[in-house]
Design a protein around this motif. Structure first.
Motif, PDB file in Angstrom:
ATOM      1  N   LEU A 184       0.885  -1.164   0.000  1.00  0.00           N
ATOM      2  CA  LEU A 184       0.000   0.000   0.000  1.00  0.00           C
ATOM      3  C   LEU A 184       0.917   1.206   0.000  1.00  0.00           C
ATOM      4  O   LEU A 184       1.735   1.350   0.917  1.00  0.00           O
ATOM      5  N   GLU A 185       0.830   2.010  -1.044  1.00  0.00           N
ATOM      6  CA  GLU A 185       1.807   3.097  -1.114  1.00  0.00           C
ATOM      7  C   GLU A 185       1.194   4.440  -1.459  1.00  0.00           C
ATOM      8  O   GLU A 185       0.106   4.544  -2.024  1.00  0.00           O
ATOM      9  N   GLU A 186       1.949   5.434  -1.091  1.00  0.00           N
ATOM     10  CA  GLU A 186       1.619   6.840  -1.313  1.00  0.00           C
ATOM     11  C   GLU A 186       1.467   7.099  -2.817  1.00  0.00           C
ATOM     12  O   GLU A 186       2.239   6.597  -3.622  1.00  0.00           O
ATOM     13  N   PHE A 187       0.494   7.905  -3.172  1.00  0.00           N
ATOM     14  CA  PHE A 187       0.285   8.307  -4.565  1.00  0.00           C
ATOM     15  C   PHE A 187       1.231   9.456  -4.881  1.00  0.00           C
ATOM     16  O   PHE A 187       1.268  10.457  -4.178  1.00  0.00           O
ATOM     17  N   LEU A 188       2.008   9.285  -5.936  1.00  0.00           N
ATOM     18  CA  LEU A 188       2.968  10.329  -6.323  1.00  0.00           C
ATOM     19  C   LEU A 188       2.407  11.151  -7.471  1.00  0.00           C
ATOM     20  O   LEU A 188       1.811  10.606  -8.398  1.00  0.00           O
ATOM     21  N   LEU A 272       9.594   6.120 -13.512  1.00  0.00           N
ATOM     22  CA  LEU A 272       9.820   7.172 -12.517  1.00  0.00           C
ATOM     23  C   LEU A 272       8.720   8.217 -12.572  1.00  0.00           C
ATOM     24  O   LEU A 272       8.082   8.412 -13.606  1.00  0.00           O
ATOM     25  N   ILE A 273       8.537   8.920 -11.438  1.00  0.00           N
ATOM     26  CA  ILE A 273       7.696  10.120 -11.454  1.00  0.00           C
ATOM     27  C   ILE A 273       8.560  11.296 -11.033  1.00  0.00           C
ATOM     28  O   ILE A 273       9.336  11.202 -10.071  1.00  0.00           O
ATOM     29  N   LEU A 274       8.476  12.366 -11.814  1.00  0.00           N
ATOM     30  CA  LEU A 274       9.230  13.579 -11.486  1.00  0.00           C
ATOM     31  C   LEU A 274       8.368  14.401 -10.532  1.00  0.00           C
ATOM     32  O   LEU A 274       7.501  15.156 -10.948  1.00  0.00           O
ATOM     33  N   THR A 275       8.574  14.199  -9.241  1.00  0.00           N
ATOM     34  CA  THR A 275       7.767  14.897  -8.238  1.00  0.00           C
ATOM     35  C   THR A 275       8.405  16.253  -7.929  1.00  0.00           C
ATOM     36  O   THR A 275       9.534  16.533  -8.338  1.00  0.00           O
ATOM     37  N   ALA A 276       7.680  17.060  -7.166  1.00  0.00           N
ATOM     38  CA  ALA A 276       8.206  18.371  -6.767  1.00  0.00           C
ATOM     39  C   ALA A 276       9.475  18.198  -5.933  1.00  0.00           C
ATOM     40  O   ALA A 276      10.322  19.083  -5.886  1.00  0.00           O
ATOM     41  N   GLN A 277       9.619  17.040  -5.286  1.00  0.00           N
ATOM     42  CA  GLN A 277      10.822  16.787  -4.463  1.00  0.00           C
ATOM     43  C   GLN A 277      11.938  16.109  -5.250  1.00  0.00           C
ATOM     44  O   GLN A 277      12.963  15.742  -4.685  1.00  0.00           O
ATOM     45  N   GLY A 278      11.713  15.900  -6.546  1.00  0.00           N
ATOM     46  CA  GLY A 278      12.735  15.225  -7.349  1.00  0.00           C
ATOM     47  C   GLY A 278      12.215  13.902  -7.886  1.00  0.00           C
ATOM     48  O   GLY A 278      11.087  13.510  -7.599  1.00  0.00           O
ATOM     49  N   PRO A 279      13.043  13.208  -8.672  1.00  0.00           N
ATOM     50  CA  PRO A 279      12.587  11.956  -9.283  1.00  0.00           C
ATOM     51  C   PRO A 279      12.441  10.841  -8.247  1.00  0.00           C
ATOM     52  O   PRO A 279      13.258  10.729  -7.338  1.00  0.00           O
ATOM     53  N   LYS A 280      11.373  10.061  -8.381  1.00  0.00           N
ATOM     54  CA  LYS A 280      11.159   8.919  -7.482  1.00  0.00           C
ATOM     55  C   LYS A 280      10.815   7.679  -8.297  1.00  0.00           C
ATOM     56  O   LYS A 280      10.146   7.767  -9.330  1.00  0.00           O
ATOM     57  N   VAL A 281      11.250   6.527  -7.801  1.00  0.00           N
ATOM     58  CA  VAL A 281      11.018   5.261  -8.497  1.00  0.00           C
ATOM     59  C   VAL A 281       9.594   4.770  -8.254  1.00  0.00           C
ATOM     60  O   VAL A 281       9.159   4.648  -7.112  1.00  0.00           O
ATOM     61  N   LEU A 282       8.871   4.485  -9.339  1.00  0.00           N
ATOM     62  CA  LEU A 282       7.578   3.803  -9.236  1.00  0.00           C
ATOM     63  C   LEU A 282       7.789   2.315  -9.256  1.00  0.00           C
ATOM     64  O   LEU A 282       7.164   1.555  -8.530  1.00  0.00           O
ATOM     65  N   GLU A 283       8.648   1.894 -10.170  1.00  0.00           N
ATOM     66  CA  GLU A 283       8.883   0.460 -10.329  1.00  0.00           C
ATOM     67  C   GLU A 283      10.137   0.268 -11.161  1.00  0.00           C
ATOM     68  O   GLU A 283      10.575   1.162 -11.881  1.00  0.00           O
ATOM     69  N   TYR A 284      10.703  -0.925 -11.035  1.00  0.00           N
ATOM     70  CA  TYR A 284      11.774  -1.336 -11.940  1.00  0.00           C
ATOM     71  C   TYR A 284      11.263  -2.460 -12.823  1.00  0.00           C
ATOM     72  O   TYR A 284      10.505  -3.319 -12.366  1.00  0.00           O
ATOM     73  N   ASN A 285      11.709  -2.438 -14.074  1.00  0.00           N
ATOM     74  CA  ASN A 285      11.510  -3.590 -14.944  1.00  0.00           C
ATOM     75  C   ASN A 285      12.880  -4.096 -15.347  1.00  0.00           C
ATOM     76  O   ASN A 285      13.832  -3.313 -15.456  1.00  0.00           O
ATOM     77  N   CYS A 286      12.971  -5.394 -15.573  1.00  0.00           N
ATOM     78  CA  CYS A 286      14.288  -5.995 -15.781  1.00  0.00           C
ATOM     79  C   CYS A 286      14.535  -6.291 -17.258  1.00  0.00           C
ATOM     80  O   CYS A 286      15.236  -7.227 -17.594  1.00  0.00           O
TER      81      CYS A 286
END
Ligand code: AMP
Ligand code: GLY
Length: 423
Positions: A184-188, A272-286
């Motif tokens: 359960l995670e925060e919406f970015l 990634l999502i470019l948030t107001a606080q900088g880039p954040k990882v949504l998920e990795y794909n391999c």
């Protein structure tokens, strides 16, 4: 060299298209491939999850290099299997592919190494997850831990929606064991970007930043899909922003994976999502992204096979990745009804018309019936065009899309629009 590509989508068709342009390659095979791929490679009808048959085929055909498209065989350990049998293959081992195979592994990995991502909680108990969701801030994002064919993520705007998602995943177990744990995670909030890089376990070579269009309807409305179109590069990502992604996210991930005895060789694809606080990882794909690959490879100037061999030898720091000037846009044509139920076996018209310059048609769900192409999946084709400007690339792609028809064909009309709006 003899190269084998594993998979059957637009991504694999773009890989085959690019590999065909390599001076090092004599013969290209694809398992299982599709109608379009069969025009560019020798297709062998082996399912992507039948690792033993793929291995036997690669041995029998003396394949010099195998490239894996989809995630499932990687997560199932195809790289370990091929390497243990002395075959060259490009992709992460089973341990490294956990970055996509388990979202819980990844969230804990990111937290452990302070790599920016959304705040989260993990639950394996249904009632505890419900209690948390009942009082959590909305929107709340709920994710099944394991692979769920791109359908394991639900964005909930009210608690009732969260309860329904938890019931589906944990109680009715619609994704089976992939839903044993949930995040359960925060919406970015922010612009989404796909960063793909090749890694040799230590160094990284970055493809152009791309943007996918996950939702089925224009304006990013409706259900999530595998991806309805993409373009590259992304004008809203500044050089400084890209630099931050490299130094705060991608490089630390590769270093930490090596440090945890999971050296990562292959394509690392960060959502990634470019948030107001900088880039954040949504998920990795391999693996390579679909449809990102259909716009990234036509933009690239390097010999992909040469680069992959450099990656296999730990020499990626010697490779300078070069992209063409201009931009590419790729529009997915899907079967009506996708990503829910849709019909197949619709005859596809317009593929035999002469292609405009700098335009490519990559096949996803197509197959051949009596010499003719028919639909065989949800996503059917990706039409990609290159042009000196994004505006022209989009227009050019849609011009070709307009010439292709089949019963129920559907595509978004706004691929790339977010790139045009950016200042
Ligand atoms: P995934 O299957 O993990 O790629 O997620 C599907 C889509 O859900 C992503 O492409 C995002 O658009 C969206 N998404 C996932 N996680 C979040 C989040 N924490 N905040 C906002 N959107 C998200
Ligand atoms: N573009 C979405 C994916 O490849 O997962």
């Amino acid at each position: 060299m003899r190269v084998l590509v594993i998979g059957s989508g637009g991504r694999e068709h773009a890989l085959v298209w690019k590999i065909k342009r390599s001076a090092l390659v004599k013969k290209i095979y694809c398992a299982p491939g599709n109608f379009g791929i069969s025009r560019d490679a020798i297709c062998e009808n082996i399912p992507v999850n039948d690792l033993q048959r793929l291995l036997h085929f690669a041995v029998k055909e003396k394949i010099d290099l195998t490239i894996v498209g989809p995630e499932q065989p990687l997560v199932d350990g195809i790289v370990d299997l091929f390497e243990n049998n002395g075959l060259a293959i490009f992709g992460p081992t089973q341990r490294a592919a956990q970055l996509e195979g388990s979202k819980v592994f990844t969230k804990e990995f990111l937290a452990r190494h302070r790599i920016p991502s959304a705040a989260y909680a993990v639950f394996s108990d249904y009632d505890q997850a419900r209690n948390y969701a009942a009082v959590a801030r909305m929107p709340l994002v709920i994710k099944a831990d394991g692979l769920a064919a791109g359908k394991g993520v639900v964005i909930c705007h009210e608690p009732a929606q969260a309860m329904e998602a938890l019931s589906q995943i944990m109680h009715k177990r619609v994704f089976g064991a992939a839903g044993d744990k949930v995040i359960l995670e925060e919406f970015l909030q922010g612009e989404e970007v796909s960063i793909l890089a090749l890694s040799d376990g230590e160094h990284l070579v970055y493809l152009a930043p791309a943007q996918d269009h996950k939702r089925i309807f224009d304006g990013d409305q409706g259900a999530n899909t595998g991806g309805m179109g993409a373009y590259a590069p992304t004008p809203f990502l500044t050089a400084e922003g890209f630099e931050r992604i490299q130094s705060e996210i991608m490089a630390p991930t590769i270093k930490a994976m090596a440090g945890e005895d999971r050296p990562y060789r292959g394509v690392l694809y960060a959502g990634l999502i470019l948030t107001a606080q900088g880039p954040k990882v949504l998920e990795y794909n391999c693996r390579f992204g679909d449809p990102e690959t259909q716009v990234l490879l036509p933009l690239a100037q390097n010999d992909l096979i040469e680069t992959i061999f450099a990656a296999r030898s730990g020499l990626l720091h010697r490779v300078q990745w070069r992209n063409r000037e201009g931009a590419t846009a790729g529009v997915v044509i899907a079967s009506g009804g996708y990503p829910e139920r849709y019909e197949k076996e619709k005859r596809i018209y317009g593929l035999d018309k002469a292609l405009d310059q700098e335009t490519m048609i990559f096949h996803s769900g197509t197959r051949e019936v009596q010499g003719n192409p028919v639909t065989a999946g949800g996503r059917v084709l990706t039409v990609t065009a290159w042009a000196p400007t994004l505006r022209d690339a989009i227009d050019s792609a849609y011009r070709t899309v307009g010439k292709i028809t089949f019963d129920g064909a559907y595509y978004r009309k706004d691929i790339g629009a977010k790139g045009l709006r950016s200042p």
